[in-house]
Design an enzyme around this catalytic site. Structure first.
Site, PDB file in Angstrom:
ATOM      1  N   ALA A  12       0.807  -1.217   0.000  1.00 30.53           N
ATOM      2  CA  ALA A  12       0.000   0.000   0.000  1.00 30.53           C
ATOM      3  C   ALA A  12       0.841   1.269   0.000  1.00 30.53           C
ATOM      4  O   ALA A  12       0.393   2.307  -0.471  1.00 30.53           O
ATOM      5  CB  ALA A  12      -0.941  -0.005   1.194  1.00 30.53           C
ATOM      6  N   SER A  14       4.600   1.178  -0.597  1.00 28.46           N
ATOM      7  CA  SER A  14       5.831   1.105  -1.379  1.00 28.46           C
ATOM      8  C   SER A  14       5.919  -0.212  -2.123  1.00 28.46           C
ATOM      9  O   SER A  14       5.189  -1.168  -1.835  1.00 28.46           O
ATOM     10  CB  SER A  14       7.065   1.265  -0.471  1.00 28.46           C
ATOM     11  OG  SER A  14       7.187   0.155   0.403  1.00 28.46           O
ATOM     12  N   GLY A  15       6.829  -0.244  -3.087  1.00 29.35           N
ATOM     13  CA  GLY A  15       7.112  -1.468  -3.821  1.00 29.35           C
ATOM     14  C   GLY A  15       8.593  -1.764  -3.731  1.00 29.35           C
ATOM     15  O   GLY A  15       9.421  -0.858  -3.594  1.00 29.35           O
ATOM     16  N   ASP A 238      -0.860 -10.646  -2.243  1.00 28.31           N
ATOM     17  CA  ASP A 238       0.312 -10.641  -1.357  1.00 28.31           C
ATOM     18  C   ASP A 238       0.133 -11.540  -0.134  1.00 28.31           C
ATOM     19  O   ASP A 238       1.093 -12.175   0.320  1.00 28.31           O
ATOM     20  CB  ASP A 238       0.706  -9.215  -0.949  1.00 28.31           C
ATOM     21  CG  ASP A 238      -0.443  -8.377  -0.404  1.00 28.31           C
ATOM     22  OD1 ASP A 238      -1.531  -8.932  -0.128  1.00 28.31           O
ATOM     23  OD2 ASP A 238      -0.247  -7.156  -0.255  1.00 28.31           O
TER      24      ASP A 238
END
Length: 482
Positions: A12, A14-15, A238
């Protein structure tokens, strides 16, 4: 030469691009790139900044090329329930509205006129959450029926990015189950339900299992990032990936994926769609190899993340402001320390209350709940944080008790994976509240689960059991006794 696999894990906030390899039987991780994820207020709704996410994905792939660490396969996982619509020329229709947006308010009532909550749960086994895709689609049908009429494809967020990388459209099973539109027993789209809701049947195609090859990178993408690789489906939800990384020692362990959401439950061979299960609000999310994730969604670290953003003057949605910034930049360890100093504070909130889903101010929402329930209102940062920690631990306790009631099993331990397992204060409070041993780790649970599917598909591990044995040997797992 070392063989690499790449997990692109987008949460939600960061990647991350995390390379995985196996050395001497142990899984080795290397984070090579990180990028921000953000929401923007657009056309009256809170939406994901898809261009920013796409640029982040490409940026991490380029970094792999520059490092000379070329992955054999690539897998993308993200949060669940959100989607995009594409027209006949594969152009995105409308915006990628975020699940915390308020457009689904009241959509459950309209849906119940077409199918009762009892029948919906019996068919799909999915926990009622107002942000589920079923309610998002009903909201879109009400507000923008022309968009649904124009749409030729529906892709969940990771499915869409896989399409951009490869030109191949696949709807992945684990994320699809979060829509509340997949039949739990049939393990495919519930077309009768979809027809009853008046949704276009053409949007719902064959579901693909984790381990399926999507395709090679499109030539223009390969040229841009500097290498060629295959894109493969992990559990693109996820939580589905995170549960695969739980190195459970026996079948008496409850699983807790701790991140923005806390997902507490177990793996089952069959879905549980009884009325008692529905009343307790448990969900049966589809997992890799058709292993059902039987769990309860709990608000989780979202509350802590929101408090920290407010104190640091950063709004979750661009264009909004925070009134609690005092010039200090608070870290998570700072917040934990303040909570420990206020450990005599005893007010609690229901972490799953709708008021905490997307408040303009999480701090104000917590204070208002305490006031409305006749409890002492937290004033200091420490009291606010202690309230959150107590509330999360209490929710975990209640979820474990309900899990035991429904399953008829006794759980002696809780295995926590994900970023939240680093919070030893919360781990300790969880052990005390539940009276169970807590095993904390591995931290990068979602990325590890993503990588494990890729490695099994490539023959590195024979099966999930062998992969979990390697996880136990590869990562530091802490034990907290109540």
């Amino acid at each position: 030469m070392e063989r690499y696999y790449l997990a692109i894990d987008i949460g939600a906030s960061s990647g991350r691009h995390i390379l995985g390899s196996v050395r001497d039987g142990k899984i080795v991780l290397e984070e090579v790139y990180r990028f921000d994820n953000r929401q923007v207020h657009k056309n009256g709704h809170d939406c994901w900044d898809m261009d920013n996410l796409w640029n982040g994905i490409l940026g991490g792939l380029k970094q792999c090329g520059e490092l000379g660490k070329i992955p054999a396969t690539i897998g993308i996982d993200t949060w669940a329930v959100d989607y995009v619509l594409l027209d006949g020329e594969d152009r995105m229709i409308g915006d990628a509205v975020a699940y915390r947006d308020s457009r689904t308010a009241g959509m459950d009532a309209g849906t119940q006129a077409l199918i009762s909550p009892e029948e919906l749960y019996q068919r799909t086994g999915i926990q009622k959450q107002l942000f589920n895709t079923i309610y998002q689609l009903m909201a879109q049908k009400q507000e923008h029926p022309e968009q649904l009429a124009q749409a030729e494809s529906l892709l969940m967020i990771p499915d869409y990015f896989n399409f951009l990388l490869t030109g191949v459209k696949r709807q992945e099973y684990t994320n699809a189950t979060s829509t509340n539109l997949v039949n739990a027993a049939g393990k495919s789209w519930d077309m009768e339900l979809i027809r009853r809701l008046g949704l276009p049947e053409r949007l719902f195609g064959t579901l693909s299992m984790p381990g399926t090859v999507v395709g090679a990178l499109r030539e223009e993408i390969s040229r841009e990032v500097g290498f060629q690789a295959r894109v493969i489906l992990p559990a693109t939800h996820d939580t589905g990936s995170a549960f695969l990384a739980v190195p459970a020692r026996d079948d008496r362990a409850a699983y807790l994926s701790s991140g923005t959401w806390s997902l507490l439950g177990v793996e089952n061979a069959e879905a549980i769609t009884t009325e008692e299960s529905r009343r307790q609000n448990f969900t049966n999310e589809g997992g890799a190899w058709y292993r059902y994730r039987y769990l309860k969604n709990i608000m989780g670290l979202w509350m802590i993340q929101s408090i920290r953003r407010e104190l640091n003057g950063v709004a979750y949605v661009q264009g909004r402001t925070s009134k609690y910034a005092d010039g200090r930049q608070w870290s998570f360890p700072d917040l934990i320390q303040e909570a420990q100093r206020a450990n005599r504070f005893t007010s609690v909130v229901d972490a799953n209350d709708a008021s905490f889903l997307a408040p303009e101010s999480m701090i104000d929402a917590i204070r208002a709940y305490c006031s409305q329930t006749g409890q002492r209102v937290p004033e200091s940062v420490g009291e606010i944080m202690q309230c959150v920690y107590l509330s999360l631990a209490q929710c975990y306790k209640e979820a474990v008790q309900a899990l035991e009631l429904i399953s008829g099993k006794t759980f002696t331990s809780i295995n926590i994976v994900g970023g939240g397992c680093q919070d030893m204060y919360l781990n300790t409070m969880t052990a005390r509240a539940t009276g169970r041993v807590v095993y904390a780790g591995p931290v990068e649970g979602t990325a590890i689960g993503n990588l494990v599917v890729q490695m099994i598909a490539d023959g590195v591990f024979a099966d999930l059991q062998q992969a979990r044995a390697a996880i136990r040997e590869s990562f530091d797992i802490k034990t907290i006794v109540p």
